[in-house]
Structure formats: structure tokens, C-alpha cells
Design an enzyme around this catalytic site. Structure first.
Site, PDB file in Angstrom:
ATOM      1  N   ASP A 164       6.232  -3.514   8.771  1.00 44.93           N
ATOM      2  CA  ASP A 164       5.356  -2.656   7.949  1.00 44.93           C
ATOM      3  C   ASP A 164       5.771  -1.194   8.055  1.00 44.93           C
ATOM      4  O   ASP A 164       5.759  -0.458   7.064  1.00 44.93           O
ATOM      5  CB  ASP A 164       3.894  -2.805   8.369  1.00 44.93           C
ATOM      6  CG  ASP A 164       3.011  -1.849   7.569  1.00 44.93           C
ATOM      7  OD1 ASP A 164       2.949  -2.018   6.337  1.00 44.93           O
ATOM      8  OD2 ASP A 164       2.444  -0.915   8.157  1.00 44.93           O
ATOM      9  N   ARG A 171       7.854   2.196   0.531  1.00 45.68           N
ATOM     10  CA  ARG A 171       6.863   2.154  -0.564  1.00 45.68           C
ATOM     11  C   ARG A 171       6.382   3.560  -0.900  1.00 45.68           C
ATOM     12  O   ARG A 171       6.203   3.920  -2.060  1.00 45.68           O
ATOM     13  CB  ARG A 171       5.667   1.274  -0.168  1.00 45.68           C
ATOM     14  CG  ARG A 171       5.979  -0.214  -0.236  1.00 45.68           C
ATOM     15  CD  ARG A 171       4.869  -1.024   0.414  1.00 45.68           C
ATOM     16  NE  ARG A 171       3.594  -0.826  -0.213  1.00 45.68           N
ATOM     17  CZ  ARG A 171       2.419  -0.888   0.430  1.00 45.68           C
ATOM     18  NH1 ARG A 171       2.385  -1.140   1.727  1.00 45.68           N
ATOM     19  NH2 ARG A 171       1.304  -0.700  -0.205  1.00 45.68           N
TER      20      ARG A 171
HETATM   21  N1  URA Z   1      -2.977   1.513   4.306  1.00 47.19           N
HETATM   22  C1  URA Z   1      -2.018   0.719   4.855  1.00 47.19           C
HETATM   23  O1  URA Z   1      -1.938   0.569   6.063  1.00 47.19           O
HETATM   24  N2  URA Z   1      -1.181   0.091   4.016  1.00 47.19           N
HETATM   25  C2  URA Z   1      -1.241   0.207   2.685  1.00 47.19           C
HETATM   26  O2  URA Z   1      -0.445  -0.396   2.008  1.00 47.19           O
HETATM   27  C3  URA Z   1      -2.230   1.047   2.126  1.00 47.19           C
HETATM   28  C4  URA Z   1      -3.106   1.682   2.972  1.00 47.19           C
END
Ligand code: URA
Length: 436
Positions: A164, A171
Site C-alpha cells: 500500500d 496513486r
Molecule cells: N486513505 C487511505 O488509506 N487510502 C486511500 O486510498 C484513501 C484514503
């Protein structure tokens, strides 16, 4: 070894086809290991942004993002664990209250929080305004604080959900953040490594949130609840209105101060009410045999008696912060100047625009990492306002910035002659309900 077929995976996603779990897993693993370049990953993310993902794909994406790093084992704590995640709001300092409050109720809270994102404040930035407070604990240190206090609050580490960390940065750089399956996998990959029994989501909508409408928030909440439940974590989501700031304070140290006020049994009614709602859901989901009404009463008492504040002080101390702030909020950073914005006409407050006020708070110095600055809003929507009454106090250090933000602060407030209905803060609940 899996074959990496990135051009094919991009083409198929672009054409609206779905990928198999093994393909998603190979893709995420390879990208996390640096075997797929950002250019190809960006193209794939954009294809997902436009084509979406079905339920199986979203689940697979979440699973391999969870499995990309370490998963905590907190079974040794000997009590159930719960956490709360908010999708980001303005004046949202609930985490600061919930961690010690829920710990005081006998449910451990291993909270991994985020930083300021866009115009929404980050829990880590708020905590860092406490002198000495460390949010960068190692995983063993985090576990030690949890054992000692029952709650701990840290930032994401390189070992937890590393996929992530990398994908989110890409992203952010490629305008692919606002995509429901990607948001679901991103949020849950960080929460599901915490070894939780229960998770409460606060999905916000309105001008001060990323989701513009209650309908969009409900769609995101539904997906989050479905995926988290399928991992065996009892989960529900509250849909909350973020058109006006939550509570009164916006700004790092100002919000810590307001959280302490709530833990002392005071604080703005909307903020305290939401903390009590969220805490009740956290405890009832973690301890499903408990009577929700009794839990609610216990939570209120833990707030008014100062017990939750005691836990907050212990957590601050265990994480290197100055525990005296619990009784001396004046030890928090304070701005040199204040400017009061007053009502130009009498009437009822029709709007206190959360986004405009949050951007003003950033521009008055929060964006420059000044922890002392921000705004304190004195009225809620539907309040009766006299001409000349204070609407908001701007806390600032740099004189030159005041004239720049003043027009946008003034424009964020709208007063009208006709009565205004107070908006409901909690617009809906999705997923498990207390008692079920
Ligand atoms: N917060 C997150 O941790 N991820 C996202 O994609 C959007 C908000």
C-alpha cells in the site's frame, strides 16, 4: 514462479475484463519487489480507475496487499482488539479520544494512523504537536505500549502493508486515488494487519470529505464492510456529515486541546456524541455478548469520570510525550496572535463550509508544519447568531498570512433570516449493529 504478464494485464483491465486472484497476487508482489516499473503500474491503476473491479478482484487485491508485509499477532494481550478508521474529515480528532476511551473499557486499541492528506488533517500530525510524542515506534515498541497501556498510536512502518505504501504514492501522483476498489484495498490492508476482532469505519461525506454525497459514502462503506467481514473482522460503518467541521477546533495543537477537553468531560456536543457512538460500536463489536445500552452508559462514565483521560496520559508518557499536557493544555504549542471573525448580520447559521475552513487552516500555516495555528469555530449550523457575535477565531503566527485567508474564512459562513434545521451528524449505519 509466476509469469509477469503486465502488458496483457493492462490490456485486459483496460478492456473491462477481470483478472484472476493469482494474476492480481503476482502483479502486486512483483510491483512491491520493484519488478514492475511505475509506468506500467500507473497504466494498470488508471485502467482499474475507469473499469472498476468486481467483488472477487477487490477481495484478492486486499488480501495480497495485507500479505505483502508483517501481520501482527496480538493474541498475547489476552483481551479483544478494536480499531476505528475515518476516511478523513475536517476537525476530526476522534481517534485521540477513542484509543484511550476504548482501552479504558477493556478493549485494546492498536491504532495505525495516517498523515494529513489534502485538506484533511492527519492523526499523526496532531499527535506530533504533543511535545516529545513519538509516532515512529518500532513494532516491538508498539506491542510493549499496548501491553502496558491498552492502546498505542503509530504511523505505518515499512514492515506493515508495504504494497500500500508504494501503490498509494503512485496513486497520489497519477490521480487514481478516488476509486472505490483501490480505496477499499488500501484502507483495509493497513487495518487488517492489526489482528483486530472489530473495526468501526467512519465514512464521511460532504464538502469536508473525499466522498461528495451520502450515496457515494454508502457505496464505499458497503464495500469496506463486506470485504472486512469476509476477513473475519466484525465491521460496521457510520456515515457522517462533514459539511461543517466536527467540533470546534481545526489545527493540530488546537485539536489535541479539544480532545483533552472532551476527555475531561467537556468539549463540543457533536464531537463528544460522535466519540461516544464510535466507542460504543467498537466495544460492542469486540464484545458482542455485552448489552449495547450498558456499554453506552459505561463509555459516557469513562469520559465524565476522567478515567479515559488517565489512559490518554499513560499512552502519551509511554510514547515519549509530556504527560503534563493532560492537566496543562498550555504546554501545547500556542499561536502568538488571534483574530476573531464576527457575524456581519443577525440570523441563523446556514453554512460553516468545512472545506473552505480547512483550506484556510492550511494556508494560515498548518501547511508549513506550524502545529500551533488553525481555527476555532464558535457556532454550529442552525445556531441563532447576533450581529457582531464571534463566528470563528483564527490562530496564527505570521501577520502576512492573515489578510490572505480572511476573505475565504468570511465566505465560508452564510447566515440567513429563516430558521435552519440542524443537520443530523450520523446519516446512517451499515453492517453489524450493536446487539446483533
Ligand atoms: N486513505 C487511505 O488509506 N487510502 C486511500 O486510498 C484513501 C484514503
Amino acid at each position: 514462479m509466476e509469469r509477469i504478464q503486465m502488458p496483457d494485464w493492462i490490456t485486459r483491465k483496460r478492456n473491462g475484463e477481470s483478472l484472476a486472484e493469482e494474476e492480481i497476487s503476482a502483479l502486486i508482489r512483483a510491483y512491491t519487489l520493484g519488478e514492475i516499473p511505475d509506468s506500467q503500474m500507473a497504466a494498470w491503476l488508471m485502467a482499474v480507475f475507469f473499469q472498476g473491479m468486481n467483488a472477487q478482484e477487490t477481495l484478492a487485491l486486499t488480501r495480497c496487499m495485507v500479505d505483502s508485509g508483517l501481520r501482527l499477532d496480538l493474541s498475547g494481550l489476552g483481551c479483544p482488539r478494536a480499531d476505528k478508521h475515518s476516511t478523513g474529515g475536517v476537525g476530526d480528532k476522534t481517534s485521540l479520544v477513542l484509543a484511550p476511551l476504548v482501552a479504558a473499557a477493556g478493549v485494546a486499541v492498536p491504532m495505525i494512523s495516517g498523515r494529513t492528506l489534502g485538506f484533511t488533517g492527519g492523526t499523526l500530525n496532531k499527535l506530533e504537536s504533543i511535545p516529545g510524542f513519538r509516532v515512529d515506534l518500532t513494532v516491538p515498541e508498539f506491542q510493549r505500549v499496548l501491553e502496558k497501556v491498552g492502546c498505542a498510536m503509530i504511523g505505518q512502518t515499512a514492515e506493515l502493508a508495504p504494497a500500500d505504501r508504494k501503490i498509494y504514492a503512485l496513486r497520489d501522483a497519477t490521480s487514481t486515488v478516488e476509486c472505490i476498489p483501490l480505496i477499499v484495498a488500501s484502507i483495509l490492508s493497513k487495518k487488517l494487519v492489526e489482528d483486530l476482532d472489530a473495526l468501526v469505519l467512519d465514512v464521511k461525506f460532504g464538502s469536508g470529505a473525499f466522498m461528495p454525497s451520502a450515496e457515494k459514502a454508502a457505496e464505499l462503506a458497503g464495500k469496506l464492510v463486506e470485504v472486512a467481514n469476509s476477513f473475519g473482522t466484525r465491521t460496521c460503518a457510520l456515515l457522517t456529515d462533514m459539511n461543517q467541521p466536527l467540533g470546534a477546533a481545526i489545527g493540530n495543537a488546537l485539536e489535541v486541546s479539544e480532545a483533552i477537553e472532551a476527555l475531561q468531560g467537556g468539549g463540543p456536543a457533536d464531537f463528544v456524541g460522535l466519540c461516544e457512538d464510535l466507542a460504543t460500536y467498537m466495544v460492542v463489536l469486540a464484545l458482542p455478548q455485552e448489552d449495547p445500552e450498558k456499554v453506552r452508559q459505561r463509555i459516557s462514565k469513562l469520559m465524565s469520570s476522567g478515567k479515559a483521560l488517565e489512559y490518554f496520559g499513560r499512552m502519551v508518557e509511554a510514547q515519549g510525550g509530556d504527560p503534563r499536557i493532560v492537566d496543562h493544555a498550555d504546554l501545547l504549542p500556542r499561536s502568538r496572535h488571534q483574530h476573531v471573525v464576527r457575524a456581519a448580520s443577525p440570523g441563523y447559521l446556514a453554512e460553516a463550509g468545512a472545506r473552505g475552513l480547512a483550506i484556510a487552516s492550511m494556508n494560515i500555516g498548518a501547511a508549513l508544519n506550524d502545529p500551533a495555528v488553525g481555527l476555532v469555530v464558535h457556532k454550529k449550523v442552525a445556531d441563532l447568531v447576533e450581529k457582531g457575535e464571534p463566528l470563528c477565531t483564527i490562530h496564527y503566527n505570521k501577520e502576512a498570512l492573515l489578510s490572505q485567508v480572511l476573505p475565504s474564512v468570511e465566505m465560508s459562513f452564510r447566515i440567513r433570516q429563516e430558521k435552519v434545521q440542524p443537520p443530523a451528524l450520523v446519516a446512517g449505519i451499515i453492517g453489524a449493529k450493536p446487539g446483533k
